[in-house]
Scaffold this active site. Structure first.
Site, PDB file in Angstrom:
ATOM      1  N   HIS A   6     -44.114  43.549  24.390  1.00 35.06           N
ATOM      2  CA  HIS A   6     -43.224  42.483  24.898  1.00 35.06           C
ATOM      3  C   HIS A   6     -43.481  41.139  24.205  1.00 35.06           C
ATOM      4  O   HIS A   6     -42.673  40.219  24.351  1.00 35.06           O
ATOM      5  CB  HIS A   6     -43.427  42.261  26.407  1.00 35.06           C
ATOM      6  CG  HIS A   6     -42.994  43.416  27.260  1.00 35.06           C
ATOM      7  ND1 HIS A   6     -41.739  43.954  27.185  1.00 35.06           N
ATOM      8  CD2 HIS A   6     -43.662  44.132  28.206  1.00 35.06           C
ATOM      9  CE1 HIS A   6     -41.646  44.971  28.052  1.00 35.06           C
ATOM     10  NE2 HIS A   6     -42.797  45.092  28.678  1.00 35.06           N
ATOM     11  N   ASP A  61     -42.909  53.506  25.886  1.00 30.79           N
ATOM     12  CA  ASP A  61     -43.242  52.773  27.119  1.00 30.79           C
ATOM     13  C   ASP A  61     -41.957  52.687  27.959  1.00 30.79           C
ATOM     14  O   ASP A  61     -40.856  52.626  27.414  1.00 30.79           O
ATOM     15  CB  ASP A  61     -43.733  51.366  26.755  1.00 30.79           C
ATOM     16  CG  ASP A  61     -44.205  50.549  27.957  1.00 30.79           C
ATOM     17  OD1 ASP A  61     -45.428  50.433  28.149  1.00 30.79           O
ATOM     18  OD2 ASP A  61     -43.345  50.013  28.691  1.00 30.79           O
ATOM     19  N   HIS A  68     -40.706  50.358  29.493  1.00 32.53           N
ATOM     20  CA  HIS A  68     -40.015  49.079  29.317  1.00 32.53           C
ATOM     21  C   HIS A  68     -39.531  48.910  27.873  1.00 32.53           C
ATOM     22  O   HIS A  68     -40.142  49.449  26.950  1.00 32.53           O
ATOM     23  CB  HIS A  68     -40.955  47.918  29.666  1.00 32.53           C
ATOM     24  CG  HIS A  68     -41.507  47.974  31.062  1.00 32.53           C
ATOM     25  ND1 HIS A  68     -42.772  48.456  31.341  1.00 32.53           N
ATOM     26  CD2 HIS A  68     -40.953  47.620  32.243  1.00 32.53           C
ATOM     27  CE1 HIS A  68     -42.976  48.381  32.654  1.00 32.53           C
ATOM     28  NE2 HIS A  68     -41.897  47.890  33.224  1.00 32.53           N
ATOM     29  N   ASP A 118     -46.228  54.372  31.182  1.00 28.62           N
ATOM     30  CA  ASP A 118     -45.678  53.982  32.480  1.00 28.62           C
ATOM     31  C   ASP A 118     -44.374  54.708  32.803  1.00 28.62           C
ATOM     32  O   ASP A 118     -43.771  54.456  33.849  1.00 28.62           O
ATOM     33  CB  ASP A 118     -45.520  52.454  32.599  1.00 28.62           C
ATOM     34  CG  ASP A 118     -45.020  51.798  31.349  1.00 28.62           C
ATOM     35  OD1 ASP A 118     -44.564  52.512  30.437  1.00 28.62           O
ATOM     36  OD2 ASP A 118     -45.086  50.551  31.260  1.00 28.62           O
TER      37      ASP A 118
HETATM   38  C1  X5A Z   1     -46.629  46.469  28.814  1.00 29.33           C
HETATM   39  C2  X5A Z   1     -45.893  46.620  30.097  1.00 29.33           C
HETATM   40  C3  X5A Z   1     -44.753  45.576  31.908  1.00 29.33           C
HETATM   41  C4  X5A Z   1     -44.503  44.233  32.465  1.00 29.33           C
HETATM   42  C5  X5A Z   1     -43.861  44.346  33.815  1.00 29.33           C
HETATM   43  C6  X5A Z   1     -43.734  43.009  34.468  1.00 29.33           C
HETATM   44  N1  X5A Z   1     -45.454  45.513  30.648  1.00 29.33           N
HETATM   45  N2  X5A Z   1     -43.129  43.133  35.746  1.00 29.33           N
HETATM   46  O1  X5A Z   1     -45.741  47.725  30.600  1.00 29.33           O
HETATM   47 ZN    ZN Z   2     -44.319  49.084  30.151  1.00 29.14          ZN
END
Ligand code: X5A
Ligand code: ZN
Length: 691
Positions: free
Chosen positions: A143, A183, A185, A276
């Site tokens: 991110h 991931d 996200h 995740d």
């Molecule tokens: C690297 C990662 C997730 C951030 C989530 C914030 N970040 N709510 O999995």
């Molecule tokens: Zn993530």
């Protein structure tokens, strides 16, 4: 004497360094991205004898100049210095300026070790000293933007290493590389850093939920295909929902990623390997098994002569991440053929997403022009957990003759929303969640209102002798609250009762004083026009919110999810729905109720009852919609005069935002009223037809 090295044996690098555990929350606050993550992985690998079979490496700090190839000097300086004494007094405040970031005294070193580790293993794999490698690093990186830390990420580890190979080590012959970001996200930082660069094919598969899943920006959409010379070299596969698992990822691998990888023919593959999306992850809501991860990895080993670098990104269930990394390590070591099977079918939405992605990119990648097998496109829907749950609790589920409404008794209501809420946790502070007492789960989408400072201000329900008198009277009267907007989605509505927030809400709700669950939930359609109006709400941001036309019309039909609650709870819902736009509703709610028993009679007679006390709110008008089981059906909407203002343009009319739309669709689909497609069509019609 050492055994002679088996020439067929794969050399797998394994990097772990305890120093990366020193990045932690400053005051020991609980956080999902914590040192135990990499410890748990390392322990698991040790207990399985994996390190002995790998080439174990320790971390090296990255040189500033390499970090600065993808980050600004300013950002490098900040992260490198944030742990020094002179930042002691400012560290907290600086962290709060970023989205989902904390810093402590160990952060600078850990961040630079994580980036340096990736450089280290990538160089060795590129050189051929290693066949492949796993870097068990933290903080994660994908991110992190050129000038910004975000989403638990400080430096973009994978991007730094990718850039290092391409620009600092041309002699190693890495001309083009594939970055696979699995991931859960979107890898917004990495996408951005190589958006115009055809030497990096960035592929990210992530939950998107129509733009409402973290990081909730529209750059995770499949329309983002790269720019200039990089056009076609950015591929996003944005899931519409949670619940994706092995079958869905395999479908994307087989129909998108592998055909593209085949034609691109990368010199090396880097994996932004967050775990995740693993089954039981508290943030992801997806369900990849360790076997699923091993298949995903195995299928990539057929490219780039097996040169693969895996970098840990997210992943927050210690058991799940440990087992998943173990499965991947075994694949890289290539010990045995994989055993396992995938039972489930891909979700219906998976085929839609794949089609959209292929359609967007087929001019760049002819391999994506092949039609998907027809049988995959029709009725391949796999039951989701709510349906499984419903069919297993047969005595609590009553389908009526029309099959239109489903009645659940109070206790089962909780059982049934529970698997849904499990799938939907993405609050920055969800780990502080305390499950309401009767919800038997460790995870809940509901964050209790402890942390909501205005909970008391909104409903100072106690005077010196305890409850205000009106509350005890109204707590004995039951009504049906008919919801036609976002409250059709049960977890959302429950926030108004239990307190807390779900994904997409900015602020936690204080909840009702009486936090008991609705006694019943049924669905109905009503002959009223649904429409969307106003252009901005605190809760949903830009975009209109749902209203019902106060006058009925037999040609109109709106879906309504009805909750049997007490009149006291209805008052508290009314307050919360309206307090968004005005302050004075709060003080009003304190001493006297907004709606008392006798008002229901008035509402019944006139069909609608504008409440003077709420006239500054969005939903100031009570509608009486008849009776069910001898109890009145009430809802709230705008006043009749506002209808005229919406028509004249004096008040804005606008369609729902993505996040709001998503919640409406979810409510209708999970409430088993209509299919996703029908729900989208229903909302779109309501949003576009003239009032
Ligand atoms: C690297 C990662 C997730 C951030 C989530 C914030 N970040 N709510 O999995
Ligand atoms: Zn993530």
């Amino acid at each position: 004497m050492a055994a002679p090295e088996d020439p067929r044996r794969r050399r797998v690098g394994l990097l772990y360094d305890e120093r990366m555990c020193r990045h932690a929350t400053p005051d020991g606050e609980i956080h999902p991205e914590n040192p135990d993550r990499i410890r748990a992985i390392w322990q698991k690998l040790e207990s399985e004898g994996i390190p002995q079979r790998c080439i174990v490496l320790s971390a090296k700090e990255a040189e500033d100049k390499y970090i600065a190839s993808v980050h600004t000097q300013r950002h490098v300086k900040l992260i490198k210095n944030i742990s020094s004494k002179k930042f002691n007094s400012r560290r907290l405040r600086i962290a709060s300026n970023f989205n989902s970031i904390y810093f402590n005294k160990g952060s600078s070193e850990a961040a630079s070790l994580a980036a340096g580790s990736l450089i280290e293993v990538s160089e060795k794999v590129a050189k051929g000293d290693l066949d492949s490698a796993i870097a068990i690093v933290r903080p994660p990186g994908h991110h992190a933007e050129p000038d910004e830390a975000m989403g638990f990420c400080l430096f973009n580890n994978v991007a730094i290493a990718a850039n290092f190979l391409l620009n600092e080590r041309p002699e190693l012959g890495i001309r083009k590389m594939l970055i696979v970001d699995w991931d859960v996200h979107h890898g917004n930082g990495t996408q951005n850093m190589f958006y115009k660069d055809p030497r990096v094919l960035f592929f990210s598969v992530h939950r998107f939920d129509f733009g409402s899943f973290y990081p909730a920006r529209d750059d995770g959409s499949y329309c983002m295909i790269g720019e200039g010379p990089g056009a076609g070299y950015n591929i996003n596969v944005p899931w519409e929902q949670g619940q994706c698992g092995d079958a869905d990822y395999m479908a994307v691998w087989d129909h998108v990623l592998l055909p593209v990888a085949e034609s691109y023919n990368p010199d090396i593959i880097m994996i932004s390997a967050g775990f995740d999306a693993a089954v039981d992850d508290p943030l992801g809501g997806c369900c990849i098994t360790p076997y699923g991860y091993s298949l995903m990895l195995k299928k990539l080993m057929g490219f780039a002569q097996g040169k693969i670098v895996m970098a840990l990104e997210g992943g927050y269930n210690l058991k799940s991440i440990a087992n998943s990394v173990l499965a991947c390590a075994k694949v890289l070591l290539e010990e045995k053929p994989l055993v396992g099977s995938i039972e489930a079918q891909p979700l219906e939405s998976t085929w839609r997403v794949i089609q959209e992605v292929c359609h967007e990119l087929k001019t760049f990648w002819p391999a994506l022009s092949v039609e998907l097998p027809q049988k995959l496109l029709v009725s391949c829907r796999r039951p989701c957990s709510i349906e499984l749950n419903l069919s297993s609790s047969s005595e609590s589920t009553v389908e009526n003759d029309e099959g239109a409404s489903t009645t659940l008794c109070a206790t089962n209501f909780v059982d049934i929303i529970e698997p849904l809420s499990k799938l939907n946790i993405d609050e920055d502070n969800h780990w502080k969640a305390v499950a309401p007492d009767h919800i038997p789960t460790k995870q809940s989408s509901v964050v209790l209102s402890e942390e909501c400072p205005n909970a008391q201000a909104l409903m100072p329900d106690k005077n010196v002798d305890g409850c205000t008198p009106w509350r005890s009277v109204l707590s004995e009267t039951e009504v049906w609250y008919g919801s036609y907007g976002s409250n059709m989605w049960n977890p959302e509505f429950l926030c108004y009762i239990k307190g807390g927030k779900v994904e997409g809400m900015n602020e936690p709700c204080p909840g009702s004083r009486d936090k008991s669950s609705p006694k019943d939930v049924i669905w109905k359609t009503v002959p009223h026009r649904l429409f969307f109006a106003r252009s901005l709400t605190c809760r949903w941001g830009k975009g209109g919110v749902a209203f019902l036309h106060p006058e009925s019309n037999k040609n109109d039909k709106a879906y309504m999810c009805m909750y049997r609650i007490t009149l006291e709870q209805f008052n508290d819902v009314l307050l919360q729905e309206n307090s968004l736009h005005q302050e004075n509703g709060r003080s009003q709610g304190a001493g006297t109720p907004l709606l008392v028993l006798s008002d229901i009679g008035v509402a019944a007679e006139n069909k609608s009852l504008p409440l003077e006390a709420l006239k500054a709110g969005c939903y100031s008008n009570i509608l009486y919609l008849g009776e069910e089981d001898n109890l009145p059906i009430l809802t709230m909407t705008c006043s009749c005069s506002e209808i005229d203002q919406f028509r004249s343009g004096e008040l804005p009319v606008s369609g729902p935002s993505n996040g709001y739309m998503n919640t409406l669709v979810r409510g209708l689909v999970e409430g088993k009223q209509i299919t996703r497609e029908e729900a989208i069509a229903y909302i779109n019609d309501a949003a576009t037809r003239e009032l």
